[in-house]
Each structure stands twice: as structure tokens, then as C-alpha cells.
Design a protein around this motif. Structure first.
Motif, PDB file in Angstrom:
ATOM      1  N   LEU A  78       0.766  -1.169  -0.051  1.00 53.07           N
ATOM      2  CA  LEU A  78       0.082   0.195  -0.028  1.00 53.07           C
ATOM      3  C   LEU A  78       1.036   1.334  -0.016  1.00 53.07           C
ATOM      4  CD1 LEU A  78      -2.750  -1.200   2.534  1.00 53.07           C
ATOM      5  CD2 LEU A  78      -2.970  -0.708  -0.066  1.00 53.07           C
ATOM      6  N   ALA A  79       1.908   1.173   0.606  1.00 49.89           N
ATOM      7  CA  ALA A  79       2.954   2.484   0.619  1.00 49.89           C
ATOM      8  C   ALA A  79       3.570   2.504  -0.484  1.00 49.89           C
ATOM      9  CB  ALA A  79       3.961   2.321   1.871  1.00 49.89           C
ATOM     10  N   ALA A  80       3.912   1.494  -1.126  1.00 49.61           N
ATOM     11  CA  ALA A  80       4.395   1.762  -2.738  1.00 49.61           C
ATOM     12  C   ALA A  80       3.447   2.280  -3.633  1.00 49.61           C
ATOM     13  CB  ALA A  80       4.964   0.212  -3.136  1.00 49.61           C
ATOM     14  N   MET A  81       2.192   1.713  -3.433  1.00 48.56           N
ATOM     15  CA  MET A  81       1.034   2.203  -4.405  1.00 48.56           C
ATOM     16  C   MET A  81       1.167   3.740  -4.075  1.00 48.56           C
ATOM     17  SD  MET A  81      -1.946  -0.204  -4.151  1.00 48.56           S
ATOM     18  CE  MET A  81      -3.115   0.878  -5.079  1.00 48.56           C
ATOM     19  N   MET A  82       1.126   4.246  -2.759  1.00 49.90           N
ATOM     20  CA  MET A  82       0.827   5.709  -2.464  1.00 49.90           C
ATOM     21  C   MET A  82       2.218   6.596  -2.905  1.00 49.90           C
ATOM     22  SD  MET A  82      -0.343   5.552   1.306  1.00 49.90           S
ATOM     23  CE  MET A  82      -1.954   4.791   1.848  1.00 49.90           C
ATOM     24  N   CYS A  83       3.449   6.245  -2.987  1.00 51.12           N
ATOM     25  CA  CYS A  83       4.729   6.696  -3.436  1.00 51.12           C
ATOM     26  C   CYS A  83       4.317   6.688  -4.866  1.00 51.12           C
ATOM     27  CB  CYS A  83       5.600   5.719  -3.280  1.00 51.12           C
ATOM     28  SG  CYS A  83       6.429   5.886  -1.500  1.00 51.12           S
ATOM     29  N   ASP A  84       3.826   5.707  -5.682  1.00 49.76           N
ATOM     30  CA  ASP A  84       3.680   5.747  -7.042  1.00 49.76           C
ATOM     31  C   ASP A  84       2.741   6.919  -7.496  1.00 49.76           C
ATOM     32  OD1 ASP A  84       4.046   4.561  -9.944  1.00 49.76           O
ATOM     33  OD2 ASP A  84       1.875   4.437  -9.596  1.00 49.76           O
ATOM     34  N   MET A  85       1.433   6.714  -6.803  1.00 54.07           N
ATOM     35  CA  MET A  85       0.396   7.557  -7.091  1.00 54.07           C
ATOM     36  C   MET A  85       0.922   9.185  -6.731  1.00 54.07           C
ATOM     37  SD  MET A  85      -2.680   5.386  -5.204  1.00 54.07           S
ATOM     38  CE  MET A  85      -3.933   6.413  -5.646  1.00 54.07           C
ATOM     39  N   GLU A  86       1.838   9.469  -5.778  1.00 53.22           N
ATOM     40  CA  GLU A  86       2.241  10.693  -5.710  1.00 53.22           C
ATOM     41  C   GLU A  86       3.100  11.015  -6.802  1.00 53.22           C
ATOM     42  OE1 GLU A  86       1.964  13.472  -3.218  1.00 53.22           O
ATOM     43  OE2 GLU A  86       0.273  12.577  -3.371  1.00 53.22           O
ATOM     44  N   ARG A  88       3.426  10.039  -9.947  1.00 51.00           N
ATOM     45  CA  ARG A  88       2.790  10.158 -11.309  1.00 51.00           C
ATOM     46  C   ARG A  88       1.557  10.967 -11.023  1.00 51.00           C
ATOM     47  NH1 ARG A  88       5.122   5.967 -14.089  1.00 51.00           N
ATOM     48  NH2 ARG A  88       5.952   4.340 -12.856  1.00 51.00           N
ATOM     49  N   LYS A  89       1.244  11.755  -9.870  1.00 49.15           N
ATOM     50  CA  LYS A  89       0.005  12.615  -9.867  1.00 49.15           C
ATOM     51  C   LYS A  89      -1.271  11.534 -10.263  1.00 49.15           C
ATOM     52  CE  LYS A  89       2.681  16.287  -8.934  1.00 49.15           C
ATOM     53  NZ  LYS A  89       3.317  15.963  -7.673  1.00 49.15           N
ATOM     54  N   THR A  90      -1.246  10.563  -9.680  1.00 48.53           N
ATOM     55  CA  THR A  90      -2.384   9.625 -10.212  1.00 48.53           C
ATOM     56  C   THR A  90      -3.802  10.172  -9.712  1.00 48.53           C
ATOM     57  OG1 THR A  90      -1.205   7.738 -10.247  1.00 48.53           O
ATOM     58  CG2 THR A  90      -3.289   7.418 -10.173  1.00 48.53           C
ATOM     59  N   VAL A  91      -3.897  10.595  -8.556  1.00 40.88           N
ATOM     60  CA  VAL A  91      -4.993  11.150  -8.114  1.00 40.88           C
ATOM     61  C   VAL A  91      -5.747  12.389  -8.879  1.00 40.88           C
ATOM     62  CG1 VAL A  91      -6.200  12.268  -6.110  1.00 40.88           C
ATOM     63  CG2 VAL A  91      -4.860  10.555  -5.883  1.00 40.88           C
ATOM     64  N   PHE A  92      -4.608  13.346  -9.209  1.00 39.79           N
ATOM     65  CA  PHE A  92      -4.799  14.612  -9.972  1.00 39.79           C
ATOM     66  C   PHE A  92      -5.427  14.199 -11.476  1.00 39.79           C
ATOM     67  CE2 PHE A  92      -3.483  17.425 -13.472  1.00 39.79           C
ATOM     68  CZ  PHE A  92      -4.093  18.491 -12.959  1.00 39.79           C
ATOM     69  N   PHE A  93      -4.643  13.298 -12.065  1.00 38.88           N
ATOM     70  CA  PHE A  93      -5.274  12.732 -13.433  1.00 38.88           C
ATOM     71  C   PHE A  93      -6.856  11.938 -13.200  1.00 38.88           C
ATOM     72  CE2 PHE A  93      -0.544  13.217 -14.332  1.00 38.88           C
ATOM     73  CZ  PHE A  93      -0.807  14.022 -15.168  1.00 38.88           C
ATOM     74  N   SER A  94      -6.815  11.272 -12.197  1.00 38.91           N
ATOM     75  CA  SER A  94      -8.061  10.559 -12.049  1.00 38.91           C
ATOM     76  C   SER A  94      -9.321  11.682 -11.907  1.00 38.91           C
ATOM     77  CB  SER A  94      -7.983   9.701 -10.851  1.00 38.91           C
ATOM     78  OG  SER A  94      -7.207   8.774 -11.033  1.00 38.91           O
ATOM     79  N   GLY A  95      -9.050  12.671 -10.936  1.00 35.39           N
ATOM     80  CA  GLY A  95      -9.882  13.923 -10.860  1.00 35.39           C
ATOM     81  C   GLY A  95     -10.274  14.438 -12.099  1.00 35.39           C
ATOM     82  N   ARG A  96      -9.525  14.680 -13.190  1.00 39.95           N
ATOM     83  CA  ARG A  96      -9.443  15.270 -14.403  1.00 39.95           C
ATOM     84  C   ARG A  96     -10.269  14.427 -15.189  1.00 39.95           C
ATOM     85  NH1 ARG A  96      -8.763  20.614 -14.086  1.00 39.95           N
ATOM     86  NH2 ARG A  96      -6.494  21.088 -13.671  1.00 39.95           N
ATOM     87  N   MET A  97     -10.285  13.126 -14.964  1.00 36.74           N
ATOM     88  CA  MET A  97     -11.044  12.353 -15.812  1.00 36.74           C
ATOM     89  C   MET A  97     -12.353  12.488 -15.400  1.00 36.74           C
ATOM     90  SD  MET A  97      -8.619   8.783 -15.915  1.00 36.74           S
ATOM     91  CE  MET A  97      -9.880   7.558 -16.554  1.00 36.74           C
ATOM     92  N   GLN A  98     -12.737  12.440 -14.341  1.00 41.13           N
ATOM     93  CA  GLN A  98     -14.022  12.604 -13.839  1.00 41.13           C
ATOM     94  C   GLN A  98     -14.743  13.732 -14.252  1.00 41.13           C
ATOM     95  OE1 GLN A  98     -13.989  12.236  -9.236  1.00 41.13           O
ATOM     96  NE2 GLN A  98     -13.519  10.194  -9.642  1.00 41.13           N
ATOM     97  N   GLU A  99     -14.042  15.136 -14.641  1.00 41.57           N
ATOM     98  CA  GLU A  99     -14.636  16.208 -14.974  1.00 41.57           C
ATOM     99  C   GLU A  99     -15.187  16.175 -16.331  1.00 41.57           C
ATOM    100  OE1 GLU A  99     -11.729  19.232 -14.444  1.00 41.57           O
ATOM    101  OE2 GLU A  99     -11.873  19.039 -12.162  1.00 41.57           O
TER     102      GLU A  99
END
Length: 99
Positions: A78-86, A88-99
Motif C-alpha cells: 500500500l505504501a508503494a502504491m501511495m509513492c507511485d500515486m504521488e 505520477r500524480k495519479t489522483v490529480f489525473f483521476s480527478g481530471r478524468m471525472q470532469e
């Protein structure tokens, strides 16, 4: 709490161990999600796959963490996932996909 908050609260030793593990599993990437449920697969010692999931709410706060490694709490997967998400800005890009 957010992903950034959890990573910030890791001890220096735990963060270093997470980064070493993250480096060892490259290439690895958590893909953007339009449902804010992020899944990842990791290799296991016994040849099986470890499945991990991070679910965020609409404010990017962690709603649920799950991993099949059975370590409990915030495991290295889970920590490695969080590092990757940070990284690669995955949460930011996911938010953009929702818009």
C-alpha cells in the motif's frame, strides 16, 4: 487522511524501505481511476500475486485500504502504491478524468 499525509507521517526508516521496495518492482504504475478505487498487483515470494486497493472519497481522503498480503495496517504494498500515486500524480489525473 490523504496519501500525502500518510507518506509524510512515515518514519524515515519506513519511507526508505518503501522506496527501496518501490524501486525493486519497476516497471510499476497505478493507473488513474474514474471511480477513485485504485488497484495494483505485486509479485509474491510463493509465485502468487498480491492484490492491493486504495479507495479515496470525493475529497481525496483515504476511505479504505486493503491488501491480500495479510501484514495488516499500512503494508509495504500500500505504501508503494501511495509513492507511485504521488510520483505520477495519479489522483490529480483521476480527478481530471471525472470532469
Amino acid at each position: 487522511m490523504t496519501i500525502q499525509g500518510i507518506l509524510k507521517n512515515l518514519s524515515a526508516e519506513d519511507l526508505e524501505l518503501t522506496k527501496q521496495y518501490y524501486k525493486s518492482i519497476q516497471p510499476f504504475a497505478v493507473q488513474p481511476s474514474d471511480t477513485c478505487e485504485f488497484d495494483a498487483e505485486f509479485p509474491a515470494e510463493d509465485g502468487e500475486r498480491i492484490i492491493a486497493e486504495i479507495t479515496l472519497d470525493e475529497n481525496a481522503e483515504i476511505e479504505d485500504l486493503y491488501c491480500t498480503c495479510r501484514a495488516g495496517g499500512l503494508c509495504v504494498h500500500l505504501a508503494a502504491m501511495m509513492c507511485d500515486m504521488e510520483e505520477r500524480k495519479t489522483v490529480f489525473f483521476s480527478g481530471r478524468m471525472q470532469e
